[in-house]
Structure formats: C-alpha cells, structure tokens
Scaffold this motif. Sequence first.
Motif, short mmCIF file in Angstrom:
data_model
loop_
_atom_site.label_atom_id
_atom_site.label_comp_id
_atom_site.label_asym_id
_atom_site.label_seq_id
_atom_site.Cartn_x
_atom_site.Cartn_y
_atom_site.Cartn_z
N SER A 62 43.98 34.75 39.19
CA SER A 62 42.72 35.01 38.49
C SER A 62 42.26 33.78 37.71
O SER A 62 41.05 33.53 37.59
CB SER A 62 42.89 36.21 37.55
N ASP B 143 30.40 33.18 41.69
CA ASP B 143 31.44 33.95 41.03
C ASP B 143 32.17 34.88 41.99
O ASP B 143 32.97 35.72 41.59
CB ASP B 143 30.83 34.79 39.89
N ASP C 78 38.62 32.10 38.12
CA ASP C 78 37.73 31.88 36.98
C ASP C 78 37.31 30.42 36.90
O ASP C 78 36.15 30.11 36.60
CB ASP C 78 38.45 32.28 35.67
#
Length: 459
Positions: free
Chosen positions: A25, A130, A29
């Motif tokens: 993660s 994203d 990010d």
Amino acid sequence: MTESAQTTHEVEIDNSNRSTTPQTSSFADYISAHWADRPETLPSELPVAPHAAARRAALGAQFRGERLVIPAGAMKQRSNDTFYPFRAHSAFAHLTGWGAESEPGAILVLDPAGDAHEATLFFRERAGRDSDEFFANPEIGEFWIGPRPSLGQVAAALGVRTAHLADFVPGDADRTIDDAELARAASELRLVKDAYEIAEMQAAVDATATGFSEVLAALPAASAHPRGERIVEGVFNQRARLDGNTVGYETIAASGPHACTLHWIRNDGPVRAGDLLLLDAGVELDSLYTADITRTVPVSGTFSEVQRRVYDAVLEAADAARAIVRPGIRFGDVHDAAMRVIEARTREWGILPEDDGTAYYRRYMVHGTSHHLGMDVHDCAQARREMYLDGILEPGMIFTIEPGLYFQPDDLTVPAELRGIGVRIEDDILVTADGCVNLSADIPRTADAVEAWIRDAQA
C-alpha cells in the motif's frame, strides 16, 4: 458478455509469475501521488463528424425502432502477452469517424428515439493516477501504452455522446454487427462515398504514389540483396507509417516469377536485373481509408520486347475497362470490357485452344478486374450481389480496375519466352456525374512513362 463486447482482448493472459511491481500500500500511495495537474483540453470537432452523423442517420433509417450495437472489436493475440496493433471494425470506424486512435472494446449504440436514433459511444475512459491500472496494467495502463482519451475529449472530437464502457448494458433484442442484415446494410452504406471519403481516398493514393517512387529509387539496393523483395516491402511500408496508419494490406513485392502468384506476400526473393517487379501496395491513412495500386516495372529500367508486349496488352485491357465507366452501367460490365481485350490478345498470340465459347483465357487471369475500395481494401464485401457485381454505378463509387496476365513458369501452354512473366496494372477509379476520374493517374502507366519514371527516381 459476448465476444464482440469484450473490453480488452479475446484471451486472458496470466503473467503474474513475471510481475516485479511492488504490491504494498505504501508503494501504491507513493506512485499515485505528486503528479502535476493535467488540465482537460477539449479538441475541436473533426471534419469527419458531420459525415459520420449522416451515415448513422442513414443506417438507422433502415432499422426504425431497433437498438443497433456496433462494436469496435477486441485486441487480437499474437503470441503469449503480445498483440497485433488494434484496428477498429470498418463499420464502427465509418459510423463514428474514429480511425486509428479508436479504443479497443469501444461500442457504438444507436438507441431508437421516435423516428430516429440517438448515438452513444461507450469506451473505457483513461484511469486516474490513483488506480492500479495506471502503473500495473500492461495492456491499458498509461505507464505502458500512454494516456487514453477522456469521455469529454472524444465527445468533442466526434460530436457524439460518450459514456463509460461499464455503463453499457446489452439487450436481448439488440441487433449487432454479427446480424447478417445489419452487416449487409452497413456494408452497402459504404458503396457511395461522401465528399470527406473521396478526399481521404485521394490523399491515400497520393501517399502511395510517393512510396512507389521511393521503391524505384531503392531498386539498386534491392538488386544487391538476396532477399531484395524485403527491401522493396520495407521501403514502401516505411512510407505508409510516415504518411498514414500502416499499409492497407500486406504489401505484394513480387519479382520475376513470383509476380505470377497473385497474393505473393512472403517477399523473400531476389530482385534481379532483367526481371519485372510487380508491386501491389497501398497506404492506409489514420482515417483508415486505403489506396490499392499496382505497377509492374522492369528492374533494369527497360522492358524487353516480350515484357513490353505483355505489359501493353494489360494496359490496353485497363484502358478499355476505364473507358466505359459512367453512371448507369453495371459494375460487372467493367470486368467484361477488360476480358474482351485479354481474350483478343492471347488468341492473337496463338496460345488459346480453338474458339468454342470457353473462357480459356482465364487460365492467364483468374481474378476479377474490379472491387470496391474504401476503409477495406475489398470494401463493401457483405453487400448483396445485386448491389455489388450486378449493381449499377453511381457517382461517388470508388473501385479498382486491375487486369493482369500471369504466365506461370511451368505452364506448357505458352511459349518459353512468356513463362515466368506476370503483369498487373491497377488504378483507383472514382465514378463522377458524367464518367470517371482515375485517382492514380499521376502514377506513370504507359511502358515509356514507367521507364522514364525509373530513370528520374534513380537520378
């Protein structure tokens, strides 16, 4: 989901064993943040947009009250995780105006609205930075293939409502392009070209002419290489990529006896002085309109007496066919006019059996003289016979005239001096209000002009 509505490609590829992208993660990010703003710039409407709208209206008028679904098509697997370059289905491109930039999996839907239809173009919009798709999807991710257009950009360029592919819901009563009646109607819609299409076809022919001249300049290099046909192919295909999307079909670079093989695309033979080179090639523009031109040239720059005799017979057949082209005649009459010359010359040369009404001359020309031309090199192929071969010519139709003579190297019905000679001359013809225009007339055609063309190209 049906095959025609798949959003990416026909075969799912699992290459997870090769993935080296971190899946944490924190990495996700990091890679999705700190990008400069990318303002949404809407393009001007393309010149093709009003023409595409008129085509949609004409097609919809044949299917009032029905929902029409025309997919662009899916990516085609070449091997493992590699794919052929995507090219949209010609009916989709014709009805949307979306050519080389069209997105795999896109779908045009014509929904009934009273006596007309409302068009919606569904496609997979670019993903935000994203998303995992942005960096981790090698098929459609921006890191891998570059940014895809937004819904708004495509809507502005094509003048049509757009929606995300995920919003497309198929209906049980949909007519898709797999339906024979819809495929026929979409094919017949392309029989008569509009003003935009005619201009694109002329541009495709002009680009093809440049490629042919570049091939002539490269003949010495081709003659010096054992696979000289590949040099011919490569030189022309480079022009197709510079001026257009690609070639409209696999280039035929047939030297010597290879010219007697109608669809010779291996192009792995030598280009020898004294032989003829038959080049059948066409540039496909970004709009997907393609030319289809053939010229047969002497590699050494000069026709021999026998080569010129065959060449002049083929040219006579082409000129005879073109001379009758005008609105109101039957399409098949063009072929018949060329064949009368082919029969007369081969009979004059004493190579045909006694005349008993049998078309013995077709041994030396087994193909048809003409086919419609446009987005497909053999355009409108699903049209009804009464609209195609038995159809009546109208202004705006574009088709080839391409007679030939092919004397196979082992054909014992012809004298030895003719064996291994293959000649084809092909031009792209536009029917006008009172006759026709040869779109490729500026590409030399007579034997003398071809010889001068070679000298000029190699000067």
